[in-house]
Design an enzyme around this catalytic site. Structure first.
Site, PDB file in Angstrom:
ATOM      1  N   HIS A 121      -4.284   3.073  -7.155  1.00  0.00           N
ATOM      2  CA  HIS A 121      -5.480   2.719  -6.386  1.00  0.00           C
ATOM      3  C   HIS A 121      -6.712   2.549  -7.282  1.00  0.00           C
ATOM      4  O   HIS A 121      -7.601   1.759  -6.964  1.00  0.00           O
ATOM      5  CB  HIS A 121      -5.739   3.717  -5.261  1.00  0.00           C
ATOM      6  CG  HIS A 121      -5.049   3.339  -3.982  1.00  0.00           C
ATOM      7  ND1 HIS A 121      -3.701   3.524  -3.797  1.00  0.00           N
ATOM      8  CD2 HIS A 121      -5.509   2.723  -2.851  1.00  0.00           C
ATOM      9  CE1 HIS A 121      -3.366   3.059  -2.590  1.00  0.00           C
ATOM     10  NE2 HIS A 121      -4.440   2.570  -2.001  1.00  0.00           N
ATOM     11  N   HIS A 139      -6.356  -0.891  -8.506  1.00  0.00           N
ATOM     12  CA  HIS A 139      -6.766  -1.766  -7.395  1.00  0.00           C
ATOM     13  C   HIS A 139      -8.295  -1.897  -7.368  1.00  0.00           C
ATOM     14  O   HIS A 139      -8.846  -2.993  -7.288  1.00  0.00           O
ATOM     15  CB  HIS A 139      -6.275  -1.215  -6.060  1.00  0.00           C
ATOM     16  CG  HIS A 139      -7.035  -1.761  -4.879  1.00  0.00           C
ATOM     17  ND1 HIS A 139      -8.251  -1.223  -4.462  1.00  0.00           N
ATOM     18  CD2 HIS A 139      -6.796  -2.805  -4.063  1.00  0.00           C
ATOM     19  CE1 HIS A 139      -8.710  -1.926  -3.443  1.00  0.00           C
ATOM     20  NE2 HIS A 139      -7.845  -2.886  -3.172  1.00  0.00           N
ATOM     21  N   HIS A 158      -5.588  -5.875   0.179  1.00  0.00           N
ATOM     22  CA  HIS A 158      -5.584  -4.528  -0.414  1.00  0.00           C
ATOM     23  C   HIS A 158      -4.189  -4.193  -0.957  1.00  0.00           C
ATOM     24  O   HIS A 158      -4.036  -3.835  -2.123  1.00  0.00           O
ATOM     25  CB  HIS A 158      -6.008  -3.512   0.655  1.00  0.00           C
ATOM     26  CG  HIS A 158      -5.910  -2.081   0.227  1.00  0.00           C
ATOM     27  ND1 HIS A 158      -6.863  -1.476  -0.561  1.00  0.00           N
ATOM     28  CD2 HIS A 158      -4.959  -1.139   0.451  1.00  0.00           C
ATOM     29  CE1 HIS A 158      -6.512  -0.221  -0.787  1.00  0.00           C
ATOM     30  NE2 HIS A 158      -5.357   0.014  -0.187  1.00  0.00           N
ATOM     31  N   ASP A 178       0.842  -1.201   0.000  1.00  0.00           N
ATOM     32  CA  ASP A 178       0.000   0.000   0.000  1.00  0.00           C
ATOM     33  C   ASP A 178       0.881   1.256   0.000  1.00  0.00           C
ATOM     34  O   ASP A 178       0.638   2.203  -0.746  1.00  0.00           O
ATOM     35  CB  ASP A 178      -0.897  -0.027   1.253  1.00  0.00           C
ATOM     36  CG  ASP A 178      -2.143   0.820   1.111  1.00  0.00           C
ATOM     37  OD1 ASP A 178      -2.525   1.150  -0.037  1.00  0.00           O
ATOM     38  OD2 ASP A 178      -2.756   1.142   2.147  1.00  0.00           O
TER      39      ASP A 178
HETATM   40 ZN    ZN Z   1      -4.498   1.920  -0.027  1.00  0.00          ZN
END
Ligand code: ZN
Length: 364
Positions: free
Chosen positions: A255, A258, A272, A172
């Site tokens: 993101h 993602h 994540h 992340d």
């Molecule tokens: Zn994140």
């Protein structure tokens, strides 16, 4: 537009056994505390949290979190908070319990303490909560007015949690600088709807350099439940630096990709941070970065045990149509992929995923 905003939690406390100092750090925030956490988290740290708060003069109630950060659970916690007459809510554990505490605080107007027991994402320092239905389907990202008054993270507890969660936090945080940098170059706005600051950009960059310097030894230590200076450095990068960096620095393609990947059921076992890692490598391809550079970043990801290929996040030999679904979702009008300093189309994203996967295979 030239308005620039930087926001942050009131205080950040990190270190081995700092959970026993919670009361001392929270003392000025109130005198009646509601502690919200999953059952297993309260089993693990509930007694220490209670003792520390009581020693500092707090009246304390522990409340078990019921699994989803949903409207119904938030309302239930608000009621418990009110019945107890609390003026401080402490969210303990993973993201969902902390997010529920964050949402409940906004309606009860007390203080919020964020006490993550894992370093798996950069959410604990932020003003953002992810709201779900009771069945666990995504509803919205909600940006609240206020940040936690206190974020406290005990590195001994973090180091004893599963290493995969720690690795995910690195994934992340690895995205943060690349996304903040893209948003800065394009003049895009952050989650606060304003321009970023130089401060946030440098913080995001420091997250990246810290991970590169300390990521691998930190993972090796955490695999053995050990706390070292490298572990301290990476916990700070995953939590504080990445948290400030993403919120005040801005998000971009990683993101958004993602979010697109979550469209495919097969990726749901990947965390994540694991999916964000694939997003980051794809962003670098989209941006036309040099092959050697992308390979270097992918090599680092592989060295800390993060996925660099689609197969590793559950997509074995994905059909082009499946990747097109991911790409369409990543390019939805509200997505942060449009913070890149050039126009991005679904075809570009699909092909970036394919090309990033090829680079990722080479470094395995
Ligand atoms: Zn994140």
């Amino acid at each position: 537009m030239t308005t620039r905003v930087f926001r942050s939690p009131g205080a950040y406390v990190q270190g081995r056994n700092v959970i026993d100092d919670l009361g001392e750090h929270a003392e000025s925030l109130g005198d009646t505390a509601l502690v919200l956490g999953d059952e297993f988290v309260l089993d693990l740290v509930g007694d220490r949290v209670r003792e520390s708060l009581e020693t500092a003069g707090f009246d304390v109630a522990l409340e078990e979190f019921r699994g989803e950060c949903s409207e119904r659970e938030i309302e239930r916690v608000v009621d418990v908070h009110t019945d107890h007459g609390a003026d401080v809510i402490v969210g303990v554990g993973g993201g969902k319990a902390i997010d529920t505490a964050r949402a409940a605080r906004e309606r009860t107007d007390g203080a919020l303490v964020s006490l993550p027991t894992i370093a798996s994402t950069d959410a604990p320092t932020s003003s953002v909560a992810v709201i779900y239905t009771e069945q666990g389907e995504f509803v919205e990202f909600h940006v609240y007015e206020r940040h936690p008054e206190l974020v406290l993270i005990d590195t001994a507890i973090v180091a004893s949690a599963p290493t995969r969660l720690f690795r995910g936090g690195i994934g992340d945080a690895l995205a943060t600088w690349f996304e903040a940098d893209a948003a800065y170059r394009s003049g895009a706005t952050t989650l606060f709807g304003t321009r970023s600051t130089r401060t946030a950009q440098e913080i995001a960059k420091l997250a990246y350099t810290t991970l590169r310097e300390h990521g691998r030894p930190a993972v090796e230590a955490v695999e053995r439940d050990a706390v070292t200076e490298s572990v301290e450095a990476v916990v700070e990068a995953n939590t504080l630096l990445s948290g400030l960096g993403f919120e005040s620095g801005g998000l971009a393609a990683a993101h958004a990709i993602h979010n697109g990947l979550t469209q495919l059921e097969d990726t749901h076992d990947a965390t994540h941070g694991e999916k964000v890692t694939i997003g980051t490598l794809s962003q670098l391809v989209l941006e036309g970065r040099e092959g050697d550079f992308i390979e270097d970043v992918a090599g680092f990801a592989a060295s800390v045990g993060l996925p660099t290929t689609l197969a590793e996040i559950g997509l074995d030999e994905p059909a082009r149509e499946d990747l097109a679904v991911v790409a369409e979702a990543a390019c939805a009008p509200e997505e942060t992929i449009h913070n890149e300093p050039f126009e991005v189309t679904p075809d570009d994203v699909r092909d970036a995923l394919i090309a990033a996967d090829a680079i990722g295979r080479r470094v395995r």
